[in-house]
Design an enzyme around this catalytic site. Structure first.
Site, PDB file in Angstrom:
ATOM      1  CG  HIS A   1     -10.667   0.133 -21.936  1.00 42.50           C
ATOM      2  ND1 HIS A   1     -10.407  -1.067 -21.326  1.00 42.50           N
ATOM      3  CD2 HIS A   1     -11.971   0.080 -22.321  1.00 42.50           C
ATOM      4  CE1 HIS A   1     -11.487  -1.829 -21.354  1.00 42.50           C
ATOM      5  NE2 HIS A   1     -12.457  -1.149 -21.942  1.00 42.50           N
TER       6      HIS A   1
ATOM      7  CE  LYS B   1      22.753 -18.421   9.172  1.00 44.63           C
ATOM      8  NZ  LYS B   1      24.099 -18.546   8.566  1.00 44.63           N
TER       9      LYS B   1
END
Length: 519
Positions: A277, A136
């Site tokens: 595919h 932090k």
């Protein structure tokens, strides 16, 4: 001003070397428990956290760093006068560098027989709290949560100081580590049952993935996309591939390459799989890579154009020269000879991937995940391997050993074909593939038609169906095409009718009792 570093690590890999470098740079060393002992035994001047805080470790070490002299030193913003005044008023020194890795919760719960008590005891409290405080306050504090970060930070300190960009990157990595750690705890504990057993699917599922790269676009150009990997990828999975040459992989390249690689590595002999595919359009076994490719290509030369080709054996010059005659999007193999590399170097756009083949050929995933509207479908992966001893012969005509081999080959291929799947095979190669149709009957017809277009005879062929035949008509199509043996799961209300049709048409039929739907 002299910097202060707090080192408190469970995994002590590289920490002694790091501490020596920090001491040589004039950094003051604080540490806890076993880490402090390690540093002191190495002759480094180190202050125990208990001496620093004036408060002893207690509750078997559960409480040692949860103290204002620790978190105040980490959280105080140096540019805020009130913060620095508060530190001075309470005799708190700043901590500029935090080196923490956490109790080994993930490794502990991965051990067979891990008890709830063992799991709980390996949940770190003080470590994550310090990491969050330091991250932090990243503008003033650098937080290191992995040994791989040590060398870079030392290099920057020697060069004059840790850059703002590095401190921010370290903070992000720290928050990611805490997130992953908490997710692992949540996954494990929410899967535990009252009787002590563990459910396969926890009450809360926490996805944890690391981005490998942003992609140019997704399945279509108007879609954005990125490629992620598991935190701990399985050996031999697509995400471990090394790209040797070629353009950047696309979204569709990656999806098709995974289908080809997972299919080809399921075979023991030299094999080649061509995918288009997401469906195999040619699969074959051969004496070597060249023969396997030549046979696979025969199945459907039209669909093979612009396809994905995967081998489970090294590609040599002979195989490379054959493959180079067609347009291929992606080529995958465990290795490429220097001569093969030279052949593909002339095709600069061809994406060539090298993936180390895992020793056990195991599928990469233990679970499959599919996204649905505001939810997920999660299932155990279809990793079922069929042995010849499990086959149940239900026809009057018994399959020969050669037919059994073709049936098992066809069955293995069908597992990777989109449902409804019908696969004609013979002599260790596919002859016709029908995939993704709404009707099994249509898949059978399409497979037969494609074999005809490729100039391949289906006389004496073996056929795999990924699910049961609901009516005899599908079997009749196969018989009309020339099939002489069929492998299918069974389980239809009309199994007797289908078996009777097989007997009428002189077809050997075996049941697996296993279905391989692939949607």
């Amino acid at each position: 001003m002299k910097l202060t570093a707090l080192l408190s690590v469970s995994d002590k890999t590289g920490v002694l070397e790091l501490a020596r470098e920090l001491h040589a740079l004039g950094v003051r060393l604080l540490s806890t428990g076993g880490t402090a002992k390690l540093l002191a035994e190495a002759g480094l001047p180190v202050t125990e956290v208990a001496d620093h805080t004036g408060f002893p470790e207690m509750l078997d070490g559960r409480v040692k760093t949860l103290h204002p002299k620790i978190h105040g030193g980490l959280l105080a913003r140096r540019e805020v006068p009130q913060h620095m005044a508060a530190l001075a008023a309470h005799g708190i020194d700043t901590i500029d560098l935090l080196v923490v890795n956490l109790y080994p919760f993930e490794a502990t719960v991965a051990k067979p027989g891990c008890t709830l008590e063992e799991a709980i005891e390996n949940i770190d409290i003080g470590g994550p709290a310090m990491v969050r405080s330091a991250a932090k306050n990243w503008q003033d504090v650098a937080v290191l949560t992995d040994a791989s970060q040590y060398a870079g930070v030392v290099a920057e300190l020697k060069a004059g100081g840790i850059s703002k960009a590095t401190r921010f990157a370290l903070a992000v990595a720290a928050f990611n580590r805490i997130s992953n750690y908490d997710a692992a705890i949540s996954d494990h504990l929410s899967a535990l049952q009252a009787d002590g057993s563990k459910a396969e699917f926890p009450a809360q599922s926490n996805g944890r993935f690391v981005k490998l790269q942003d992609l140019r676009y997704g399945e279509n150009p108007h879609q954005a996309a990125a490629f992620y990997r598991d935190l701990q990828p399985a050996p031999g999975s697509l995400v471990t591939a090394v790209q040797l040459q070629g353009k950047e992989l696309s979204y569709n390249n990656i999806a098709d390459a995974d289908a080809a690689w997972e299919c080809v590595k399921s075979f023991d002999g030299a094999a080649c799989v061509i995918v288009k595919h997401a469906n195999p359009c040619g699969v074959a076994l051969g004496a070597d890579a060249a023969e396997a490719y030549a046979k696979a290509f025969k199945t459907d030369p039209t669909s093979a154009f612009g396809g994905i080709i995967a081998f489970n054996v090294p590609v040599d010059a002979a195989a490379a020269q054959l493959v180079a005659k067609q347009f291929v999007e992606v080529l995958i193999a465990p290795a490429f000879s220097d001569e093969a590399r030279a052949v593909f170097a002339a095709k600069a756009n061809t994406r060539v991937l090298q993936i180390a083949l895992p020793t056990d050929r195991a599928p990469a995933n233990t679970h499959d995940i599919k996204r649905v509207g505001s939810g997920l479908l999660i299932q155990s992966a279809d990793n079922r391997v069929l042995d010849a001893s499990e086959l149940k012969v239900v026809s009057k005509l018994k399959p020969t050993p050669a037919q059994i081999a073709d049936l098992l080959f066809a069955w293995k291929v069908a597992k990777f074909v989109k449902s409804n799947a019908i696969v004609f095979c013979g002599g260790g190669m596919t002859l016709g593939v029908g995939a993704g149709q709404m009707s099994r009957l249509d898949s059978a017809r399409i497979a037969s038609i494609k074999a005809g277009h490729a100039g391949l005879s289906l006389q004496g062929s073996a056929v795999a169906s990924d699910a049961f035949f609901p009516f005899r008509d599908g079997l009749d199509v196969l018989a009309d095409a020339g099939a002489t043996c069929v492998i299918q799961p069974g389980g239809s209300m009309r199994d007797d009718e289908v078996i009777q049709a097989a007997d009428e048409r002189g077809i050997a039929m075996v049941l697996t009792g296993v279905r391989h739907f692939r949607h």
